[in-house]
Design an enzyme around this catalytic site. Structure first.
Site, PDB file in Angstrom:
ATOM      1  N   TYR A  31     -88.925  45.042 -87.898  1.00 40.72           N
ATOM      2  CA  TYR A  31     -88.895  44.490 -88.562  1.00 40.72           C
ATOM      3  C   TYR A  31     -89.178  44.658 -89.951  1.00 40.72           C
ATOM      4  O   TYR A  31     -90.508  43.868 -90.258  1.00 40.72           O
ATOM      5  CB  TYR A  31     -89.323  43.286 -87.741  1.00 40.72           C
ATOM      6  CG  TYR A  31     -88.740  42.584 -86.085  1.00 40.72           C
ATOM      7  CD1 TYR A  31     -87.463  42.748 -86.073  1.00 40.72           C
ATOM      8  CD2 TYR A  31     -89.664  42.809 -85.313  1.00 40.72           C
ATOM      9  CE1 TYR A  31     -87.216  42.209 -85.014  1.00 40.72           C
ATOM     10  CE2 TYR A  31     -89.265  42.461 -84.078  1.00 40.72           C
ATOM     11  CZ  TYR A  31     -87.990  41.930 -83.804  1.00 40.72           C
ATOM     12  OH  TYR A  31     -87.313  42.176 -82.648  1.00 40.72           O
ATOM     13  N   ASP A  38     -91.859  33.473 -88.366  1.00 43.54           N
ATOM     14  CA  ASP A  38     -93.233  34.781 -88.254  1.00 43.54           C
ATOM     15  C   ASP A  38     -93.730  34.475 -89.947  1.00 43.54           C
ATOM     16  O   ASP A  38     -95.025  34.453 -89.462  1.00 43.54           O
ATOM     17  CB  ASP A  38     -92.559  36.198 -88.480  1.00 43.54           C
ATOM     18  CG  ASP A  38     -91.147  36.872 -87.225  1.00 43.54           C
ATOM     19  OD1 ASP A  38     -90.040  35.776 -87.606  1.00 43.54           O
ATOM     20  OD2 ASP A  38     -91.871  37.638 -86.613  1.00 43.54           O
ATOM     21  N   ASP A 165     -82.405  33.851 -80.255  1.00 45.25           N
ATOM     22  CA  ASP A 165     -81.147  34.822 -80.220  1.00 45.25           C
ATOM     23  C   ASP A 165     -80.348  35.022 -78.883  1.00 45.25           C
ATOM     24  O   ASP A 165     -79.466  34.032 -78.737  1.00 45.25           O
ATOM     25  CB  ASP A 165     -81.288  36.454 -80.248  1.00 45.25           C
ATOM     26  CG  ASP A 165     -82.452  36.230 -81.028  1.00 45.25           C
ATOM     27  OD1 ASP A 165     -83.725  35.304 -81.606  1.00 45.25           O
ATOM     28  OD2 ASP A 165     -82.861  37.287 -82.050  1.00 45.25           O
ATOM     29  N   TRP A 353     -85.143  37.072 -74.882  1.00 50.15           N
ATOM     30  CA  TRP A 353     -85.451  36.196 -74.284  1.00 50.15           C
ATOM     31  C   TRP A 353     -85.014  35.576 -72.847  1.00 50.15           C
ATOM     32  O   TRP A 353     -84.785  34.363 -73.139  1.00 50.15           O
ATOM     33  CB  TRP A 353     -85.530  35.043 -75.743  1.00 50.15           C
ATOM     34  CG  TRP A 353     -85.852  35.098 -77.141  1.00 50.15           C
ATOM     35  CD1 TRP A 353     -84.977  36.188 -77.681  1.00 50.15           C
ATOM     36  CD2 TRP A 353     -86.405  34.781 -77.544  1.00 50.15           C
ATOM     37  NE1 TRP A 353     -86.121  35.869 -79.194  1.00 50.15           N
ATOM     38  CE2 TRP A 353     -86.795  34.887 -79.230  1.00 50.15           C
ATOM     39  CE3 TRP A 353     -88.131  33.942 -76.736  1.00 50.15           C
ATOM     40  CZ2 TRP A 353     -87.976  34.805 -79.735  1.00 50.15           C
ATOM     41  CZ3 TRP A 353     -88.501  33.598 -78.115  1.00 50.15           C
ATOM     42  CH2 TRP A 353     -88.773  33.889 -79.396  1.00 50.15           C
ATOM     43  N   GLU A 396     -94.816  42.033 -79.073  1.00 42.25           N
ATOM     44  CA  GLU A 396     -93.666  41.643 -78.595  1.00 42.25           C
ATOM     45  C   GLU A 396     -93.907  40.267 -78.139  1.00 42.25           C
ATOM     46  O   GLU A 396     -93.497  38.873 -78.065  1.00 42.25           O
ATOM     47  CB  GLU A 396     -92.462  41.934 -79.491  1.00 42.25           C
ATOM     48  CG  GLU A 396     -90.814  40.875 -80.035  1.00 42.25           C
ATOM     49  CD  GLU A 396     -89.455  41.478 -80.550  1.00 42.25           C
ATOM     50  OE1 GLU A 396     -89.835  42.660 -79.901  1.00 42.25           O
ATOM     51  OE2 GLU A 396     -89.215  40.760 -81.345  1.00 42.25           O
TER      52      GLU A 396
END
Ligand code: 9WN
Length: 423
Positions: A31, A38, A165, A353, A396
């Site tokens: 990223y 963030d 997402d 997710w 993450e």
């Protein structure tokens, strides 16, 4: 050095290494641009170690603010980096009201007011507040104006990238969108295993929504006219807290504004109405489809905004959040909170997710349990979360059964929120 000091030092080091000078990137390789929530979550961690750098993070994000108030989900830069879809896909320079710097055309959960408050509490700076509070207020007003769909005060998101997402709660809404062919090679595939990321079919649909929105300058006439329109309870609960924090910030610079407090109260009341006694959770709403609980952690998010009464909070904790069969720790799966209930057919412990544990989700829930008066429960989750980063590093996301780190390593918000949880 104590164990706490050593973990804090490692977390601060992750933030230093991901610092581009202008902003802290979410992760070292995957990223490379600036993302909205963030940066806000990073600023909450920086408030604990370097508030001046935290203020710079906020200023840097606000470079991307649009004339109508929207703070975009991504702010780009001109350096050549490995990420797709990049600025060329979004084409913000062709849109009315876009800023000089290239950005995406959608937004993300509004954590910014909460970050500005954390910075001010750590190191009061009135000038900074006078500079940024009107910008944050403009963003909240934009949300209430552009994303409202009825009189409840709740707002809708128009792209899954505005929240989590590929969470299963979006599956039905996304399935109505015809995917388009991908005209770029996905950069995430160069860095991460396919099994940990959204599928190509999901990406094809994400891009079809971007195309639709771009053709309308990213401003559909109303959320209900967008192909994807969803009342995400995570987004709305984060907004309720942010409105309270904004009201607090106005108070700190001498008042003069009571709109934010009223908006927070309205949102809380609307969230409270979505309680489902049987599920011990809250009902989400797909504006083009169904209304109901989704077996994803968003169903529990009104806790973050302190919405449940005492009885509901205890029930939600015992029967959902901490239930071994649902989101809580169990013998086979000791790491919690899962992003999808283990009892759901969609549960996938490796994929993004769709099951893994995320540090930001746990952080929201710790704060929420505290807000609901469940101090011991909050403490239990805080300790489990810190044990996870201690064991597996600042990933993450994490496999709930093994604690295996997944996605990007040295992830900024995991480090930043560990710093906050340690304080
Ligand atoms: C798309 C940066 C962002 C987070 C999002 C997370 C992920 C991007 C991606 O990474 O989204 O915006 O490439 O998958 O879902 O929450 O802000 O960390």
């Amino acid at each position: 050095m104590t164990a706490v000091q050593s973990l804090a030092a490692r977390a601060a080091e992750v933030l230093r290494r991901n610092d581009t000078g202008l902003f802290v990137k979410p992760g070292p390789r995957v990223y490379p641009f600036q993302w909205n929530w963030d940066s806000a979550l990073v600023a909450i961690g920086l408030a604990r170690v370097d508030p001046e750098r935290g203020r710079a993070e906020v200023r840097s994000l606000l470079r991307g603010q649009w004339a109508d108030g929207m703070v975009p989900h991504m702010v780009f830069h001109a350096e050549s980096v490995d990420y797709s879809p990049g600025p060329e896909v979004w084409g913000s320079s062709e849109c009315r009201g876009a800023p000089g710097v290239a950005t995406s055309g959608i937004t993300q959960p509004p954590v910014l007011a909460t970050a500005v408050r954390a910075l001010h509490e750590a190191d009061p700076d009135r000038e900074f507040l006078e500079e940024v509070v009107p910008a944050v207020d403009a963003w909240h007003r934009w949300l209430q104006r552009d994303r409202r769909f009825d009189d409840s005060g709740l707002v809708a998101i128009v792209h899954p990238w505005e929240s989590a997402d590929n969470a299963p709660r979006f599956d039905a809404a996304l399935a109505r969108v015809d995917p388009r062919e991908l005209t770029f090679t996905r950069s995430d595939r160069r860095h991460l295993h396919e099994a940990e990321r959204p599928t190509d079919l999901e990406y094809g649909r994400y891009m079809a929504i971007v195309d639709h929105l771009r053709d309308r300058g990213y401003r559909p006439a109303s959320p209900s006219e967008a192909p994807f329109a969803y009342v995400d309870l995570a987004f709305n609960s984060i907004l309720a807290v942010a409105e309270d924090d904004l009201a607090w910030l106005f108070g700190a610079i001498g008042g003069g504004e009571d709109g934010a407090a009223a908006r927070a109260a309205r949102l809380r009341a609307a969230l409270a109405e979505r309680w489902d006694e049987t599920e011990a959770a809250y009902r989400e709403r797909d504006l083009h489809g169904a209304d109901g609980t989704t077996e994803t952690v968003a169903d529990l998010f009104p806790v973050y905004a302190g919405v449940p009464n005492d009885r509901q909070a205890r029930k939600l904790f015992a029967e959902a959040l901490w239930s071994p069969a649902r989101f809580g720790p169990s013998e086979d799966s000791p790491w919690a909170v899962t992003t999808v209930s283990k009892s759901s057919a969609a549960y996938d412990p490796r994929r993004y997710w769709r099951g893994p544990v995320w540090i930001n989700i746990n952080w929201f829930l710790v704060r929420g349990l505290q807000r609901c008066g469940l101090a011991a429960e909050a403490e239990e989750l805080r300790r489990l979360t810190l044990r996870l980063v201690e064991t597996s590093g600042f990933a993450e996301y994490y496999h709930p059964e093994t604690g295996e780190p997944l996605g990007s390593r040295d992830f900024s918000w995991s480090a930043a929120l560990a710093l906050d949880l340690l304080s």
